[in-house]
Design a protein around this motif. Sequence first.
Motif, PDB file in Angstrom:
ATOM      1  N   GLU A 161      45.554  33.018  25.680  1.00 55.56           N
ATOM      2  CA  GLU A 161      44.371  33.730  25.205  1.00 55.56           C
ATOM      3  C   GLU A 161      43.554  34.312  26.344  1.00 55.56           C
ATOM      4  OE1 GLU A 161      42.129  31.120  22.725  1.00 55.56           O
ATOM      5  OE2 GLU A 161      43.727  30.910  21.247  1.00 55.56           O
ATOM      6  N   LEU A 162      43.802  33.848  27.560  1.00 54.19           N
ATOM      7  CA  LEU A 162      43.054  34.317  28.714  1.00 54.19           C
ATOM      8  C   LEU A 162      43.561  35.651  29.256  1.00 54.19           C
ATOM      9  CD1 LEU A 162      42.647  30.950  30.607  1.00 54.19           C
ATOM     10  CD2 LEU A 162      40.974  32.108  29.173  1.00 54.19           C
ATOM     11  N   TYR A 163      44.770  36.050  28.861  1.00 57.46           N
ATOM     12  CA  TYR A 163      45.293  37.295  29.419  1.00 57.46           C
ATOM     13  C   TYR A 163      45.996  38.206  28.415  1.00 57.46           C
ATOM     14  CZ  TYR A 163      49.555  34.492  29.691  1.00 57.46           C
ATOM     15  OH  TYR A 163      50.611  33.681  29.397  1.00 57.46           O
ATOM     16  N   VAL A 164      46.258  37.744  27.217  1.00 56.88           N
ATOM     17  CA  VAL A 164      46.923  38.576  26.214  1.00 56.88           C
ATOM     18  C   VAL A 164      45.864  39.153  25.273  1.00 56.88           C
ATOM     19  CG1 VAL A 164      48.583  38.609  24.316  1.00 56.88           C
ATOM     20  CG2 VAL A 164      49.040  37.227  26.333  1.00 56.88           C
ATOM     21  N   LEU A 165      45.843  40.490  25.149  1.00 56.02           N
ATOM     22  CA  LEU A 165      44.891  41.138  24.265  1.00 56.02           C
ATOM     23  C   LEU A 165      45.284  40.920  22.806  1.00 56.02           C
ATOM     24  CD1 LEU A 165      44.281  44.565  26.007  1.00 56.02           C
ATOM     25  CD2 LEU A 165      42.661  42.704  25.766  1.00 56.02           C
ATOM     26  N   LYS A 175      39.682  40.090  29.405  1.00 57.76           N
ATOM     27  CA  LYS A 175      40.875  39.366  29.873  1.00 57.76           C
ATOM     28  C   LYS A 175      41.091  39.505  31.372  1.00 57.76           C
ATOM     29  CE  LYS A 175      41.960  38.354  25.603  1.00 57.76           C
ATOM     30  NZ  LYS A 175      42.012  37.084  24.990  1.00 57.76           N
ATOM     31  N   GLN A 176      40.006  39.557  32.116  1.00 61.12           N
ATOM     32  CA  GLN A 176      40.079  39.579  33.575  1.00 61.12           C
ATOM     33  C   GLN A 176      39.045  38.601  34.119  1.00 61.12           C
ATOM     34  OE1 GLN A 176      42.395  40.990  35.326  1.00 61.12           O
ATOM     35  NE2 GLN A 176      43.299  42.012  33.548  1.00 61.12           N
ATOM     36  N   ASP A 177      39.100  38.334  35.429  1.00 59.05           N
ATOM     37  CA  ASP A 177      38.223  37.321  36.007  1.00 59.05           C
ATOM     38  C   ASP A 177      37.530  37.842  37.269  1.00 59.05           C
ATOM     39  OD1 ASP A 177      40.318  37.401  37.749  1.00 59.05           O
ATOM     40  OD2 ASP A 177      40.873  35.304  37.564  1.00 59.05           O
ATOM     41  N   HIS A 178      36.989  36.898  38.053  1.00 58.65           N
ATOM     42  CA  HIS A 178      36.234  37.234  39.263  1.00 58.65           C
ATOM     43  C   HIS A 178      37.056  38.033  40.266  1.00 58.65           C
ATOM     44  CE1 HIS A 178      32.545  34.891  38.676  1.00 58.65           C
ATOM     45  NE2 HIS A 178      33.298  33.977  38.102  1.00 58.65           N
ATOM     46  N   ALA A 229      26.200  48.343  42.320  1.00 63.71           N
ATOM     47  CA  ALA A 229      27.370  47.841  41.593  1.00 63.71           C
ATOM     48  C   ALA A 229      27.328  46.322  41.665  1.00 63.71           C
ATOM     49  CB  ALA A 229      28.665  48.372  42.184  1.00 63.71           C
ATOM     50  N   GLY A 230      27.365  45.695  40.525  1.00 66.26           N
ATOM     51  CA  GLY A 230      27.361  44.243  40.459  1.00 66.26           C
ATOM     52  C   GLY A 230      28.049  43.785  39.192  1.00 66.26           C
ATOM     53  N   TYR A 231      28.458  42.529  39.191  1.00 64.38           N
ATOM     54  CA  TYR A 231      29.128  42.014  37.998  1.00 64.38           C
ATOM     55  C   TYR A 231      28.660  40.609  37.707  1.00 64.38           C
ATOM     56  CZ  TYR A 231      32.193  38.885  40.651  1.00 64.38           C
ATOM     57  OH  TYR A 231      32.682  37.876  41.441  1.00 64.38           O
ATOM     58  N   LYS A 232      28.920  40.188  36.487  1.00 63.12           N
ATOM     59  CA  LYS A 232      28.654  38.803  36.111  1.00 63.12           C
ATOM     60  C   LYS A 232      29.682  38.377  35.072  1.00 63.12           C
ATOM     61  CE  LYS A 232      25.301  39.566  32.404  1.00 63.12           C
ATOM     62  NZ  LYS A 232      23.985  39.201  31.904  1.00 63.12           N
ATOM     63  N   VAL A 233      29.982  37.101  35.091  1.00 63.87           N
ATOM     64  CA  VAL A 233      30.831  36.489  34.080  1.00 63.87           C
ATOM     65  C   VAL A 233      29.884  35.633  33.245  1.00 63.87           C
ATOM     66  CG1 VAL A 233      32.778  34.950  33.650  1.00 63.87           C
ATOM     67  CG2 VAL A 233      32.824  36.487  35.609  1.00 63.87           C
ATOM     68  N   PRO A 234      29.572  36.058  32.028  1.00 58.48           N
ATOM     69  CA  PRO A 234      28.555  35.371  31.239  1.00 58.48           C
ATOM     70  C   PRO A 234      28.853  33.892  30.971  1.00 58.48           C
ATOM     71  CG  PRO A 234      29.016  37.503  30.282  1.00 58.48           C
ATOM     72  CD  PRO A 234      30.022  37.277  31.353  1.00 58.48           C
ATOM     73  N   HIS A 235      30.113  33.561  30.731  1.00 55.85           N
ATOM     74  CA  HIS A 235      30.464  32.173  30.470  1.00 55.85           C
ATOM     75  C   HIS A 235      31.885  31.929  30.957  1.00 55.85           C
ATOM     76  CE1 HIS A 235      31.286  28.421  28.330  1.00 55.85           C
ATOM     77  NE2 HIS A 235      29.966  28.280  28.260  1.00 55.85           N
ATOM     78  N   PRO A 236      32.139  30.807  31.632  1.00 57.81           N
ATOM     79  CA  PRO A 236      33.476  30.586  32.197  1.00 57.81           C
ATOM     80  C   PRO A 236      34.591  30.448  31.160  1.00 57.81           C
ATOM     81  CG  PRO A 236      32.060  28.688  32.586  1.00 57.81           C
ATOM     82  CD  PRO A 236      31.203  29.755  32.009  1.00 57.81           C
ATOM     83  N   LEU A 237      34.258  30.108  29.927  1.00 57.66           N
ATOM     84  CA  LEU A 237      35.285  29.980  28.901  1.00 57.66           C
ATOM     85  C   LEU A 237      35.562  31.282  28.168  1.00 57.66           C
ATOM     86  CD1 LEU A 237      34.450  26.491  27.359  1.00 57.66           C
ATOM     87  CD2 LEU A 237      36.210  27.081  29.027  1.00 57.66           C
ATOM     88  N   GLU A 238      34.786  32.316  28.454  1.00 54.39           N
ATOM     89  CA  GLU A 238      34.995  33.630  27.856  1.00 54.39           C
ATOM     90  C   GLU A 238      35.671  34.527  28.893  1.00 54.39           C
ATOM     91  OE1 GLU A 238      34.403  34.477  24.721  1.00 54.39           O
ATOM     92  OE2 GLU A 238      33.701  32.449  24.336  1.00 54.39           O
ATOM     93  N   PRO A 239      36.887  35.010  28.625  1.00 49.67           N
ATOM     94  CA  PRO A 239      37.642  35.756  29.639  1.00 49.67           C
ATOM     95  C   PRO A 239      37.267  37.234  29.734  1.00 49.67           C
ATOM     96  CG  PRO A 239      38.976  35.484  27.691  1.00 49.67           C
ATOM     97  CD  PRO A 239      37.680  34.763  27.432  1.00 49.67           C
ATOM     98  N   TYR A 240      36.069  37.507  30.177  1.00 46.06           N
ATOM     99  CA  TYR A 240      35.666  38.892  30.437  1.00 46.06           C
ATOM    100  C   TYR A 240      34.548  38.891  31.456  1.00 46.06           C
ATOM    101  CZ  TYR A 240      31.465  38.377  27.503  1.00 46.06           C
ATOM    102  OH  TYR A 240      30.268  37.973  26.980  1.00 46.06           O
ATOM    103  N   PHE A 241      34.302  40.065  32.035  1.00 47.31           N
ATOM    104  CA  PHE A 241      33.161  40.219  32.927  1.00 47.31           C
ATOM    105  C   PHE A 241      32.442  41.517  32.602  1.00 47.31           C
ATOM    106  CE2 PHE A 241      36.653  42.125  35.374  1.00 47.31           C
ATOM    107  CZ  PHE A 241      36.102  43.319  35.788  1.00 47.31           C
TER     108      PHE A 241
END
Length: 145
Positions: A8-12, A37-40, A59-71
């Motif tokens: 689920e972390l990489y398959v759309l 489906k991408q990470d840091h 330009a900046g990014y954030k990952v809202p929650h570590p269990l959600e695979p998006y940024f």
Amino acid sequence: MNAPNRFELYVLGDDEKSLEITDDTKIPNAATIKVVKQDHTMANMIRAQLLSNEHVLFAGYKVPHPLEPYFLLKVQTDGSVSPTQAFRTACQLLIAQLDSLQREFKREFDLQAINDVDSNQAMASRAGAYGDYGVGPRAGDYADF
């Protein structure tokens, strides 16, 4: 555990889009890009590439929650290019850099393999001349009966 299944972390999914771009109405020439489906790793590479563009102000990014695979990636430009175009250019440059890195990596490994074959052949010929331990025959090594 609460962790999702690995696939689920990489398959759309069927209804998922890999990219969503939303223009920011409060900041001029800005957009928020959601990459699914991408990470840091990818986020930091894209951010760094965006910041190397002279037309990108932020330009900046954030990952809202570590269990959600998006940024979420926020981009603001000076207006001479759109945030979407800056993002597209940054991705194209990253792909070109990674392709170049891959070619160089393969070339170095191919050269290393050639060197290894040459050195293994040289070592084999030396080992045949000197025995299994690399030491040549010396007088008195053999018992004379």
